[in-house]
Design a protein around this motif. Structure first.
Motif, PDB file in Angstrom:
ATOM      1  N   GLY A  86       0.778  -1.234   0.000  1.00  0.00           N
ATOM      2  CA  GLY A  86       0.000   0.000   0.000  1.00  0.00           C
ATOM      3  C   GLY A  86       0.804   1.275   0.000  1.00  0.00           C
ATOM      4  N   THR A  87       2.121   1.203   0.167  1.00  0.00           N
ATOM      5  CA  THR A  87       2.937   2.413   0.237  1.00  0.00           C
ATOM      6  C   THR A  87       2.693   3.299  -0.980  1.00  0.00           C
ATOM      7  N   GLY A  88       2.314   4.556  -0.709  1.00  0.00           N
ATOM      8  CA  GLY A  88       2.046   5.518  -1.777  1.00  0.00           C
ATOM      9  C   GLY A  88       0.614   5.508  -2.285  1.00  0.00           C
ATOM     10  N   GLN A  89      -0.177   4.501  -1.930  1.00  0.00           N
ATOM     11  CA  GLN A  89      -1.579   4.473  -2.354  1.00  0.00           C
ATOM     12  C   GLN A  89      -2.359   5.563  -1.629  1.00  0.00           C
ATOM     13  N   GLN A  90      -3.350   6.114  -2.328  1.00  0.00           N
ATOM     14  CA  GLN A  90      -4.138   7.201  -1.759  1.00  0.00           C
ATOM     15  C   GLN A  90      -5.627   6.927  -1.888  1.00  0.00           C
ATOM     16  N   LEU A  91      -6.357   7.345  -0.851  1.00  0.00           N
ATOM     17  CA  LEU A  91      -7.822   7.348  -0.862  1.00  0.00           C
ATOM     18  C   LEU A  91      -8.238   8.815  -0.814  1.00  0.00           C
ATOM     19  N   THR A  92      -9.137   9.220  -1.691  1.00  0.00           N
ATOM     20  CA  THR A  92      -9.605  10.608  -1.699  1.00  0.00           C
ATOM     21  C   THR A  92     -11.072  10.631  -1.320  1.00  0.00           C
ATOM     22  N   VAL A  93     -11.394  11.492  -0.355  1.00  0.00           N
ATOM     23  CA  VAL A  93     -12.780  11.650   0.101  1.00  0.00           C
ATOM     24  C   VAL A  93     -13.207  13.071  -0.234  1.00  0.00           C
ATOM     25  N   ASP A  94     -14.273  13.193  -1.028  1.00  0.00           N
ATOM     26  CA  ASP A  94     -14.858  14.490  -1.350  1.00  0.00           C
ATOM     27  C   ASP A  94     -16.088  14.683  -0.467  1.00  0.00           C
ATOM     28  N   LEU A  95     -16.036  15.679   0.413  1.00  0.00           N
ATOM     29  CA  LEU A  95     -17.160  15.976   1.290  1.00  0.00           C
ATOM     30  C   LEU A  95     -18.159  16.859   0.554  1.00  0.00           C
ATOM     31  N   ALA A  96     -19.370  16.949   1.064  1.00  0.00           N
ATOM     32  CA  ALA A  96     -20.433  17.710   0.398  1.00  0.00           C
ATOM     33  C   ALA A  96     -20.141  19.198   0.326  1.00  0.00           C
ATOM     34  N   GLY A  97     -19.318  19.699   1.216  1.00  0.00           N
ATOM     35  CA  GLY A  97     -18.962  21.113   1.248  1.00  0.00           C
ATOM     36  C   GLY A  97     -17.833  21.307   2.239  1.00  0.00           C
TER      37      GLY A  97
END
Length: 119
Positions: free
Chosen positions: A11-22
């Protein structure tokens, strides 16, 4: 905890992106740093079997970054959270920095927490 994000390797360097509603005031972050599942058919503990995350970097779109470390013990499959200086963001990126190897070379996040601060 019925689903998980997973990928092959440590997993090194892997990214999870979370976009919030605002834009949201955030004061706490955390995750379950592995595949916190038990195989219903075989009874195999998938958390102990897979790699477990030991360190991540949280990156907020206001420029704030925070590193968090985790206890990778197979017996500790709980949410591991930490308070952070309040930041305001709409996008949050979690980058895996390090992990502890299990028998299977896959990494997972079973649950993710982004704690909003009361207005």
């Amino acid at each position: 905890m019925t689903t998980a994000w997973r990928c092959d390797g440590d997993g090194t360097g892997q990214q999870l992106t979370v976009d919030l509603a605002g834009k949201t005031k955030i004061g706490e972050v955390g995750l379950v740093p592995g595949y916190a599942k038990t195989d219903v058919r075989s009874g195999t503990d998938r958390y102990a079997e897979n790699d477990r995350i030991t360190r991540v970097r949280w990156v907020f779109d206001d420029g704030t970054t925070v590193e968090q470390t985790f206890d990778p013990a197979p017996s500790n499959r709980s949410m591991q959270s930490m308070r952070i200086p309040v930041t305001k963001a709409q996008k949050v990126v979690v980058e895996v920095l390090d992990s502890e190897r299990g028998d299977r070379n896959t990494i997972a996040v079973s649950e993710l927490r982004i704690g909003a601060v009361a207005r």
